[in-house]
Design a protein around this motif. Structure first.
Motif, PDB file in Angstrom:
ATOM      1  N   MET A   1       0.785  -1.312   0.121  1.00 33.43           N
ATOM      2  CA  MET A   1      -0.160   0.001  -0.017  1.00 33.43           C
ATOM      3  C   MET A   1       0.922   1.269  -0.106  1.00 33.43           C
ATOM      4  SD  MET A   1      -3.065   0.857   2.737  1.00 33.43           S
ATOM      5  CE  MET A   1      -2.101   1.454   4.190  1.00 33.43           C
ATOM      6  N   SER A   2       0.715   1.859  -0.853  1.00 32.83           N
ATOM      7  CA  SER A   2       1.638   3.274  -1.145  1.00 32.83           C
ATOM      8  C   SER A   2       0.600   4.528  -1.684  1.00 32.83           C
ATOM      9  CB  SER A   2       2.998   3.027  -1.699  1.00 32.83           C
ATOM     10  OG  SER A   2       2.817   2.910  -3.003  1.00 32.83           O
ATOM     11  N   GLY A   3      -0.714   4.323  -1.926  1.00 33.10           N
ATOM     12  CA  GLY A   3      -1.267   5.363  -2.361  1.00 33.10           C
ATOM     13  C   GLY A   3      -1.711   6.605  -1.644  1.00 33.10           C
ATOM     14  N   PRO A   4      -2.371   7.391  -2.036  1.00 34.71           N
ATOM     15  CA  PRO A   4      -2.699   8.717  -1.068  1.00 34.71           C
ATOM     16  C   PRO A   4      -3.170   8.411   0.342  1.00 34.71           C
ATOM     17  CG  PRO A   4      -4.069   8.822  -3.095  1.00 34.71           C
ATOM     18  CD  PRO A   4      -3.270   7.381  -3.173  1.00 34.71           C
ATOM     19  N   ILE A  10       7.359   7.848   9.300  1.00 30.83           N
ATOM     20  CA  ILE A  10       8.501   8.549   9.430  1.00 30.83           C
ATOM     21  C   ILE A  10       9.792   7.465   9.084  1.00 30.83           C
ATOM     22  CG2 ILE A  10       9.765   9.645  11.162  1.00 30.83           C
ATOM     23  CD1 ILE A  10       7.150  10.387  12.437  1.00 30.83           C
ATOM     24  N   ALA A  11      10.437   7.685   8.439  1.00 28.26           N
ATOM     25  CA  ALA A  11      11.922   7.151   8.081  1.00 28.26           C
ATOM     26  C   ALA A  11      13.186   7.608   8.841  1.00 28.26           C
ATOM     27  CB  ALA A  11      12.014   7.120   6.540  1.00 28.26           C
ATOM     28  N   ILE A  12      13.558   6.796   9.581  1.00 28.68           N
ATOM     29  CA  ILE A  12      14.808   7.399  10.256  1.00 28.68           C
ATOM     30  C   ILE A  12      16.191   6.351   9.989  1.00 28.68           C
ATOM     31  CG2 ILE A  12      15.984   7.560  12.562  1.00 28.68           C
ATOM     32  CD1 ILE A  12      13.132   8.058  13.750  1.00 28.68           C
ATOM     33  N   ASP A  13      16.981   7.001   9.099  1.00 27.71           N
ATOM     34  CA  ASP A  13      18.013   6.026   8.620  1.00 27.71           C
ATOM     35  C   ASP A  13      19.239   6.402   9.225  1.00 27.71           C
ATOM     36  OD1 ASP A  13      17.012   4.098   6.839  1.00 27.71           O
ATOM     37  OD2 ASP A  13      16.265   5.792   5.770  1.00 27.71           O
ATOM     38  N   GLY A  14      20.512   5.562   9.392  1.00 30.97           N
ATOM     39  CA  GLY A  14      21.677   6.162   9.758  1.00 30.97           C
ATOM     40  C   GLY A  14      22.578   4.883  10.018  1.00 30.97           C
ATOM     41  N   PRO A  15      24.001   5.203  10.200  1.00 29.97           N
ATOM     42  CA  PRO A  15      24.784   4.211  10.573  1.00 29.97           C
ATOM     43  C   PRO A  15      24.735   3.513  12.000  1.00 29.97           C
ATOM     44  CG  PRO A  15      25.735   6.378  11.154  1.00 29.97           C
ATOM     45  CD  PRO A  15      24.398   6.480  10.502  1.00 29.97           C
ATOM     46  N   THR A  16      25.375   2.361  11.887  1.00 28.57           N
ATOM     47  CA  THR A  16      25.446   1.546  13.161  1.00 28.57           C
ATOM     48  C   THR A  16      25.418   2.270  14.500  1.00 28.57           C
ATOM     49  OG1 THR A  16      26.379  -0.352  11.936  1.00 28.57           O
ATOM     50  CG2 THR A  16      26.761  -0.511  14.138  1.00 28.57           C
ATOM     51  N   ALA A 110      14.073  -9.978  -0.852  1.00 30.99           N
ATOM     52  CA  ALA A 110      13.243 -10.780  -0.115  1.00 30.99           C
ATOM     53  C   ALA A 110      12.794 -10.495   1.237  1.00 30.99           C
ATOM     54  CB  ALA A 110      13.902 -12.200   0.285  1.00 30.99           C
ATOM     55  N   LEU A 111      13.383  -9.109   1.497  1.00 30.68           N
ATOM     56  CA  LEU A 111      12.575  -8.650   2.688  1.00 30.68           C
ATOM     57  C   LEU A 111      11.884  -7.330   2.627  1.00 30.68           C
ATOM     58  CD1 LEU A 111      16.083  -8.932   4.906  1.00 30.68           C
ATOM     59  CD2 LEU A 111      13.938 -10.231   5.165  1.00 30.68           C
ATOM     60  N   VAL A 112      11.502  -7.302   1.369  1.00 30.95           N
ATOM     61  CA  VAL A 112      10.887  -5.747   0.968  1.00 30.95           C
ATOM     62  C   VAL A 112       9.576  -5.912   1.535  1.00 30.95           C
ATOM     63  CG1 VAL A 112       9.893  -4.562  -0.693  1.00 30.95           C
ATOM     64  CG2 VAL A 112      12.279  -4.948  -0.787  1.00 30.95           C
ATOM     65  N   ASP A 113       8.818  -7.165   1.276  1.00 34.91           N
ATOM     66  CA  ASP A 113       7.306  -7.136   1.504  1.00 34.91           C
ATOM     67  C   ASP A 113       7.002  -7.158   2.946  1.00 34.91           C
ATOM     68  OD1 ASP A 113       6.538  -6.932  -1.293  1.00 34.91           O
ATOM     69  OD2 ASP A 113       6.060  -8.999  -1.373  1.00 34.91           O
ATOM     70  N   ILE A 114       7.933  -8.077   3.758  1.00 31.84           N
ATOM     71  CA  ILE A 114       7.696  -8.069   5.273  1.00 31.84           C
ATOM     72  C   ILE A 114       7.867  -6.720   5.752  1.00 31.84           C
ATOM     73  CG2 ILE A 114      10.058  -8.767   5.715  1.00 31.84           C
ATOM     74  CD1 ILE A 114       9.139 -10.523   7.848  1.00 31.84           C
ATOM     75  N   ALA A 134      14.617   3.557  -0.156  1.00 30.23           N
ATOM     76  CA  ALA A 134      14.225   2.344  -0.857  1.00 30.23           C
ATOM     77  C   ALA A 134      12.943   1.807  -0.415  1.00 30.23           C
ATOM     78  CB  ALA A 134      15.299   1.263  -0.834  1.00 30.23           C
ATOM     79  N   ILE A 135      12.703   1.541   0.712  1.00 30.38           N
ATOM     80  CA  ILE A 135      11.678   0.923   1.241  1.00 30.38           C
ATOM     81  C   ILE A 135      10.461   1.785   1.457  1.00 30.38           C
ATOM     82  CG2 ILE A 135      10.580  -0.586   2.999  1.00 30.38           C
ATOM     83  CD1 ILE A 135      12.784  -1.881   1.600  1.00 30.38           C
ATOM     84  N   PHE A 136      10.453   3.080   1.956  1.00 28.05           N
ATOM     85  CA  PHE A 136       9.557   3.878   1.970  1.00 28.05           C
ATOM     86  C   PHE A 136       9.622   5.304   1.318  1.00 28.05           C
ATOM     87  CE2 PHE A 136       9.137   1.126   5.736  1.00 28.05           C
ATOM     88  CZ  PHE A 136       7.980   0.474   5.276  1.00 28.05           C
ATOM     89  N   PRO A 137      10.043   5.372   0.007  1.00 29.29           N
ATOM     90  CA  PRO A 137      10.506   6.631  -0.825  1.00 29.29           C
ATOM     91  C   PRO A 137       9.563   7.488  -0.316  1.00 29.29           C
ATOM     92  CG  PRO A 137       9.932   4.807  -2.206  1.00 29.29           C
ATOM     93  CD  PRO A 137       9.829   4.137  -1.034  1.00 29.29           C
ATOM     94  N   ASP A 138       8.003   7.310  -0.271  1.00 33.45           N
ATOM     95  CA  ASP A 138       7.293   8.343  -0.079  1.00 33.45           C
ATOM     96  C   ASP A 138       7.052   8.641   1.464  1.00 33.45           C
ATOM     97  OD1 ASP A 138       5.892   5.963   0.616  1.00 33.45           O
ATOM     98  OD2 ASP A 138       4.248   6.390  -0.009  1.00 33.45           O
ATOM     99  N   ALA A 139       7.807   8.364   2.325  1.00 28.18           N
ATOM    100  CA  ALA A 139       7.807   8.816   3.681  1.00 28.18           C
ATOM    101  C   ALA A 139       7.556  10.072   3.624  1.00 28.18           C
ATOM    102  CB  ALA A 139       8.989   8.284   4.304  1.00 28.18           C
TER     103      ALA A 139
END
Ligand code: DC
Length: 228
Positions: A1-4, A10-16, A110-114, A134-139
């Motif tokens: 699901m990624s429609g309107p 909220i995506a929080i990325d960063g190093p280890t 293989a881990l995208v859908d989960i 990549a996973i939630f580019p519309d965050a």
């Protein structure tokens, strides 16, 4: 699901050891949002591979493990095949192996859908390396959380000691640097800030101050209620 009508992310990325997990869980709690610790999925594949004696370059076998992964996330704990593996997957060896198998495109796929299945109402806070890219580019909100390597090594050292694992800071700094390099230089979904991410350097911020910064950015975008 990624429609309107999709639940906001909220995506929080960063190093280890940048504190992503603690910050993301804290933000999720304050907003009563769901929480995804995407690194735990790579760690679970790593653990399963270790148990099954699968080599870290055996992509077909690792893809099979990733595709069959059915973890249960309950009350901040992670169960796999009925067993609580929350502490086991935090071990440095499991993390280092997770970083190695995370370079394999088939395993990532293989881990995208989960991961996307965590996006349910009223919203999701997702932490990792490629949540915003990549996973939630519309965050709706993308945060890139960093801290200098020395303070990350100190934080991780404290965490490991508290959990009863042995640890030394010099070795840890080296391991973190290696892991940063591998995560940032892989061909597929490397660790990098999304172009529209807000960069927060938490080196001199407390956990609470960092959570407040993220919530401030969220309020500016979405308005809405935040729990006290
Ligand atoms: O966030 P962590 O330390 O638990 O993650 C362990 C490893 O998993 C990390 O070194 C790289 C990989 N990973 C990834 O490639 N993409 C993610 N979204 C999360 C983790």
């Amino acid at each position: 699901m990624s429609g309107p009508s999709a639940a906001p992310v909220i995506a929080i990325d960063g190093p280890t050891a940048s504190g992503k997990g603690t910050i993301a869980a804290g933000v999720a709690k304050r907003l009563a949002f769901n929480y995804l610790d995407s690194g735990s999925l790579y760690r679970l594949v790593s653990l399963e591979a270790q148990v099954a004696g699968v080599e870290l370059d055996d992509e077909p076998a690792l893809i099979a493990i990733a595709g069959a992964l059915r973890p249960e996330f309950v009350d901040g704990r992670i169960r796999l095949d009925g067993q609580d593996v929350s502490d086991q997957i935090r071990e440095e060896g499991i993390g280092a192996a997770a970083s190695r198998l995370a370079v394999l495109p088939g395993v990532r796929q293989a881990l995208v859908d989960i991961q996307r299945r965590f996006r349910t109402s009223p919203g999701l806070v997702a932490d990792g390396r490629d949540m915003g890219t990549a996973i939630f580019p519309d965050a709706k909100l993308k945060i890139f959380l960093t801290a200098d390597v020395q303070s990350r090594a100190e934080r991780r050292h404290k965490q490991l000691i508290e959990k009863g694992f042995s640890s030394n800071i010099t070795g840890l700094s080296r391991v973190l640097r290696d892991r940063d390099n591998r995560d940032a230089n892989r061909a597929v979904s490397p660790l990098r800030a999304a172009e529209d991410a807000i960069v927060i350097d938490s080196t001199h911020l407390s956990i609470e101050q960092t959570i407040e910064q993220v919530l401030g950015a969220w309020k500016a975008i979405a308005g809405g209620a935040v729990r006290g």
